[in-house]
Scaffold this active site. Sequence first.
Site, PDB file in Angstrom:
ATOM      1  N   GLU A 180      29.922  23.289 -12.799  1.00 28.60           N
ATOM      2  CA  GLU A 180      28.623  23.681 -13.363  1.00 28.60           C
ATOM      3  C   GLU A 180      28.026  24.845 -12.592  1.00 28.60           C
ATOM      4  O   GLU A 180      27.891  24.791 -11.375  1.00 28.60           O
ATOM      5  CB  GLU A 180      27.661  22.495 -13.308  1.00 28.60           C
ATOM      6  CG  GLU A 180      26.268  22.783 -13.811  1.00 28.60           C
ATOM      7  CD  GLU A 180      25.375  21.567 -13.713  1.00 28.60           C
ATOM      8  OE1 GLU A 180      24.324  21.554 -14.388  1.00 28.60           O
ATOM      9  OE2 GLU A 180      25.713  20.612 -12.969  1.00 28.60           O
ATOM     10  N   TYR A 224      37.128  13.918 -18.287  1.00 32.69           N
ATOM     11  CA  TYR A 224      37.092  12.618 -17.614  1.00 32.69           C
ATOM     12  C   TYR A 224      38.230  11.763 -18.174  1.00 32.69           C
ATOM     13  O   TYR A 224      38.207  11.394 -19.359  1.00 32.69           O
ATOM     14  CB  TYR A 224      35.745  11.941 -17.827  1.00 32.69           C
ATOM     15  CG  TYR A 224      34.585  12.874 -17.506  1.00 32.69           C
ATOM     16  CD1 TYR A 224      34.084  12.986 -16.223  1.00 32.69           C
ATOM     17  CD2 TYR A 224      34.035  13.686 -18.512  1.00 32.69           C
ATOM     18  CE1 TYR A 224      33.056  13.868 -15.928  1.00 32.69           C
ATOM     19  CE2 TYR A 224      32.999  14.569 -18.220  1.00 32.69           C
ATOM     20  CZ  TYR A 224      32.521  14.661 -16.938  1.00 32.69           C
ATOM     21  OH  TYR A 224      31.514  15.539 -16.660  1.00 32.69           O
ATOM     22  N   ASP A 279       0.824  -1.209   0.000  1.00 31.79           N
ATOM     23  CA  ASP A 279       0.000   0.000   0.000  1.00 31.79           C
ATOM     24  C   ASP A 279       0.864   1.267   0.000  1.00 31.79           C
ATOM     25  O   ASP A 279       0.405   2.345   0.357  1.00 31.79           O
ATOM     26  CB  ASP A 279      -0.939   0.016   1.208  1.00 31.79           C
ATOM     27  CG  ASP A 279      -0.191   0.017   2.536  1.00 31.79           C
ATOM     28  OD1 ASP A 279       1.034  -0.255   2.526  1.00 31.79           O
ATOM     29  OD2 ASP A 279      -0.820   0.280   3.571  1.00 31.79           O
TER      30      ASP A 279
END
Length: 431
Positions: free
Chosen positions: A401, A390, A41
């Site tokens: 970023e 990388y 549930d």
Amino acid sequence: MRYLPLDSSLFIKNRQRLATRLKPRSLVVLNANDILPTNADGTMAFRQNNDLFYLSGVDQEETRLVLFPDHPDPKFREALFLRETSELIEIWEGHKLTKAEAEQLTGIPQSRIYWNNQFEQIFGQMVFEAEHIYLNTNEHTRATVDVQTRDARYIDQFRQMYPLHHLERLAPLMHYLRAIKQPQEVQLLQTAIDTTEKMFRRLLGFIKPGVWEYEIEAEMMHEFLRNRSRGAAYSPIIASGANACVLHYIDNSQQCQDGDLVLLDLGAEYANYNADMTRTVPVNGRFTERQRAVYDAVLRVMNEAKQMLRPGNLWDDYHREVGKVMESELIGLGLLDRAAVEKQDPDAPLYKKYFMHGTSHFLGLDVHDVGNKYRKMEPGMVFTVEPGIYIRDEKIGIRLENNVILTESGNIDLMANIPVVADEIEELMNQ
């Protein structure tokens, strides 16, 4: 909701802006997202459909918004349908919006707010006056949709009930509108970014050899939650050592080792708006000479890319120019040979071995927000700028970023206050 109440003027203006792009005698229907099941549930946490939120501000399940700006009867020009509460719902699930609260939130008068069991009655007085029906679909170019959404089910239901009506795509209009951020949206993005800054400064005092990636994640979540955020805007990437060379590493299960770097791709959510930040820091607080050389190369690419983001530019042209900057940096690092670069296939540039993802994406209600890459860049658009290098053989993965908004007079770095220069990173880690 955890976030502070929002001004309904944002959603009123958003609906008005949409109305100017609709065909005459058009009706629009938007549905809330489903609450998705887990097992037994259990259910997943609810996340509102971003287009519905953008036009209404309602952050509640089982909600419908219907717009018909030029319906002959003014009372049918917009209608909001909500889940009606009950004593049982209040006991088990808590408070649901009242009509008065919904009016304050959305700017839609109570006289046009209904319970869901009234939908067919009210909708029948709207739909037969419409010549065009705009329904929503997920048209993000990176979307993979394996589960039928509420929107998809409603399209099937609508076609069965009203087979002669002409359907239109709402998504292109929403992509157009949402690409330009309104001042209040920028403020919400800045709040998410400011929370992200607090989190990052906290991490700089926490990271050291021996900590586990998941411990860093725990520190992140603590700072996000205590600042009214629902949590991370996306699955956090906390990638130490070789893990940083896996672009979507989200296990966050390894121990950080002395001498390694740890790549942190983390951003807070606030009022459904998202920050998207990446930093790469030395686990022991000091970059090695090689790590510093690669780090500074990535930072130079980021700074040049930020300057290339300006109104009038095209997406593909921008990414090609960033690629040229990255080529030069990789040659300087001894990773590419200049002669080989001059002879390379332009459709398969050699820099992709070390920088294999894009530099920027739209940012907003979605982390990878909607927008059209073939549309020229315009003031009000918000982009990430996230180059990376990388080097799998050396177990070095560095990405940086920031989030940038374009303006008429140049772009603004919304993350300008978040440390990124290597010297500042080292100083903060060694206080």
